[in-house]
Design a protein around this motif. Sequence first.
Motif, PDB file in Angstrom:
ATOM      1  N   ILE B  83       0.837  -1.201   0.000  1.00  0.00           N
ATOM      2  CA  ILE B  83       0.000   0.000   0.000  1.00  0.00           C
ATOM      3  C   ILE B  83       0.875   1.256   0.000  1.00  0.00           C
ATOM      4  O   ILE B  83       1.809   1.364   0.793  1.00  0.00           O
ATOM      5  CB  ILE B  83      -0.945  -0.011   1.222  1.00  0.00           C
ATOM      6  N   PHE B  85       0.757   5.461   0.233  1.00  0.00           N
ATOM      7  CA  PHE B  85      -0.141   6.520   0.691  1.00  0.00           C
ATOM      8  C   PHE B  85       0.222   7.871   0.076  1.00  0.00           C
ATOM      9  O   PHE B  85       1.379   8.127  -0.257  1.00  0.00           O
ATOM     10  CB  PHE B  85      -0.049   6.653   2.217  1.00  0.00           C
ATOM     11  N   ASP B  87       0.275  10.670   1.649  1.00  0.00           N
ATOM     12  CA  ASP B  87       1.148  11.418   2.571  1.00  0.00           C
ATOM     13  C   ASP B  87       2.373  10.589   2.993  1.00  0.00           C
ATOM     14  O   ASP B  87       2.955  10.821   4.035  1.00  0.00           O
ATOM     15  CB  ASP B  87       0.333  11.872   3.793  1.00  0.00           C
ATOM     16  N   ARG B  89       3.479   8.449   4.749  1.00  0.00           N
ATOM     17  CA  ARG B  89       3.432   7.709   6.024  1.00  0.00           C
ATOM     18  C   ARG B  89       4.748   7.025   6.369  1.00  0.00           C
ATOM     19  O   ARG B  89       4.791   5.825   6.669  1.00  0.00           O
ATOM     20  CB  ARG B  89       2.298   6.671   6.016  1.00  0.00           C
ATOM     21  N   LEU B  90       5.804   7.799   6.332  1.00  0.00           N
ATOM     22  CA  LEU B  90       7.099   7.268   6.757  1.00  0.00           C
ATOM     23  C   LEU B  90       7.291   7.594   8.231  1.00  0.00           C
ATOM     24  O   LEU B  90       6.751   8.575   8.731  1.00  0.00           O
ATOM     25  CB  LEU B  90       8.217   7.903   5.934  1.00  0.00           C
ATOM     26  N   ILE B  91       8.053   6.765   8.911  1.00  0.00           N
ATOM     27  CA  ILE B  91       8.315   7.006  10.332  1.00  0.00           C
ATOM     28  C   ILE B  91       9.523   7.947  10.431  1.00  0.00           C
ATOM     29  O   ILE B  91      10.632   7.598  10.033  1.00  0.00           O
ATOM     30  CB  ILE B  91       8.553   5.672  11.060  1.00  0.00           C
ATOM     31  N   LYS B  93      11.435   9.139  12.719  1.00  0.00           N
ATOM     32  CA  LYS B  93      12.640   8.895  13.507  1.00  0.00           C
ATOM     33  C   LYS B  93      13.414   7.660  13.049  1.00  0.00           C
ATOM     34  O   LYS B  93      14.394   7.285  13.681  1.00  0.00           O
ATOM     35  CB  LYS B  93      12.288   8.800  14.993  1.00  0.00           C
ATOM     36  N   MET B  94      12.965   7.077  11.942  1.00  0.00           N
ATOM     37  CA  MET B  94      13.698   5.935  11.380  1.00  0.00           C
ATOM     38  C   MET B  94      14.367   6.357  10.075  1.00  0.00           C
ATOM     39  O   MET B  94      13.824   7.155   9.324  1.00  0.00           O
ATOM     40  CB  MET B  94      12.735   4.782  11.074  1.00  0.00           C
ATOM     41  N   ARG B 150       8.901   0.408   0.555  1.00  0.00           N
ATOM     42  CA  ARG B 150       8.289  -0.303   1.680  1.00  0.00           C
ATOM     43  C   ARG B 150       7.126  -1.180   1.194  1.00  0.00           C
ATOM     44  O   ARG B 150       6.924  -2.293   1.686  1.00  0.00           O
ATOM     45  CB  ARG B 150       7.795   0.704   2.725  1.00  0.00           C
TER      46      ARG B 150
END
Lengths: 301, 224
Positions: B83, B85, B87, B89-91, B93-94, B150
């Motif tokens: 999937i 997105f 926006d 949707r990455l983290i 702080k990683m 991802r």
Amino acid sequence: MKFSGLGYLIKEGIKSIWTNRMMSIASIGVLISCLLLTGAAELLTINVSSALESIGGTNVTRVFLEQHITDLEAVHIGDELARIPNVEKTVFISKDDAIKDYQDTLREDIFEQLTGEGNPMPNAIDVTMTDLAYYDDTIAAVLATEGVESARDTREIAQKLTMLNDLVGTMSLWIMAALVLISIFIISNTIRMTMYSRRFEISIMKSVGATDTFVRIPFVIEGMVIGLISGVIASGLLAVLYNVVLNTMKDIVALSFVPYSQVGLWASLAFVVAGVAIGALGSVVSIGRYLRKEGNELLGW
Amino acid sequence: MIEFRNVSKVYPTGTHALNKASLTIEKGEFVFIVGSSGAGKSTFLKLIMREEVPTSGSIIVNGMQLDKMKRRHVPMLRRTMGIVFQDFRLIDKMTVYDNVAFAMRAIGARPRAIKKRVPYILELVGLEGKGDRYPSELSGGEQQRVGLARALVNNPQMIIADEPTGNIDPEMSYEIIELLSEINKRGTTILIVTHELDLVQSFNRRVITIEKGVVVSDTVDIQS
Ligand SMILES: Nc1ncnc2c1ncn2[C@@H]1O[C@H](COP(=O)(O)OP(=O)(O)OP(=O)(O)O)[C@@H](O)[C@H]1O
Ligand SMILES: [Mg+2]
């Protein structure tokens, strides 16, 4: 079910305790208090029972002998009483011993007057019964014995003490239940907060197909580690506090208490096991509802 | 493969987002889904990934019947799709590497498999050498490439993207769709919801138009 990522999940759980350290410390604090209070309630119960036993045995009746009975005659009467059915044993209490019980409560000069020749106490014998159900028959036989003047009816005291014992037991049970519930609530709240702070990661995990178990494990680990830490600290504190309280109590009342060495190991074990179990339960409780949510609903967008 | 038969979705608010929609998308297809705002495009995608359940009708995705699916089987379905997105949707702080590896860790992949696979995927999406960067250190186009990496890393049968270029400038957008085209050549089914009709026209692929919860046009590309 695959557990190849278990190492990663455990690391995540422990990391989370540090990331949310304020909440973790708070819940560890509350959990320690709850464990200690629960332990205190249980230990009080144990000590009350033990004290009651030492007071006297609820099935010991003091039998007073006539004033003129000498020590030697008293010992003979003791043997005679011991032969009555349902009498387990008899212990001779000389009038000198009897007056010593009052040494602490009387003024010194008065106590002096009452010792030796001036002793108003009669000789006595403590009769231990095997079964209190036959109290009336036994006491009748005792009173019928030559030289016996009277017997102190201890049944009422015995009943009161037993009631007190039961009351302490019941109360501490309720207190324990309440404290365990409070602990679970606190832990589940903490875990819910850390879940909330990690909801973004959770939503990504779910979108790539992480199972509920997999999402759950770090939080359960977090709860269990918090519980473990609390259990260990509570055990340490108990070791110190128990002896302090015991020593203080010993100066106040002359009762025999259960020494730490007898209860310490069990209490510590119970603390650790209870801490870990409460931690696991608390986190499982809080996660279920969260896992049902999806996507934006989970993120609150 | 995706099959919708008379699928309706009524939200608890009473909105009819889909009205007896029927359509089939075969394995390996590349499909654009267009339609005006509120038409039901996102609802369509959410039904495919089972973020929502249909009010009526039947849905089959990658061989699984979604309308009767138990909640505990949903993860298996999600592992067959990637999937993407709008926006990203990455983290934050990683690192880029960890963002991609996260998708593998989440489904219990072995560390050794992760070490092998992540660099390969990063290279595939054109991010070689950027694994140590944080999302904030990347352009919008690059961030979406991370999102794409991802989505791809667990080797899904299909990619589902809801306005993947909505937050990226037009040039970069073209490159992202180009990249999806390349991935499609390897046999991965691609579903893209978009508002950018220029983009759709320049790729000349199957276009499904949804309006008011109904499929109003479905033009199959003659070239492919
Ligand atoms: N969770 C929800 N609860 C209630 N109504 C919803 C929900 N999600 C969408 N809707 C409504 O359903 C309809 C279709 O929404 P959907 O998001 O599928 O449209 P869309 O085609 O993706 O629009 P856009 O192009 O603006 O993203 C809209 O009227 C929307 O308001
Ligand atoms: Mg939408």
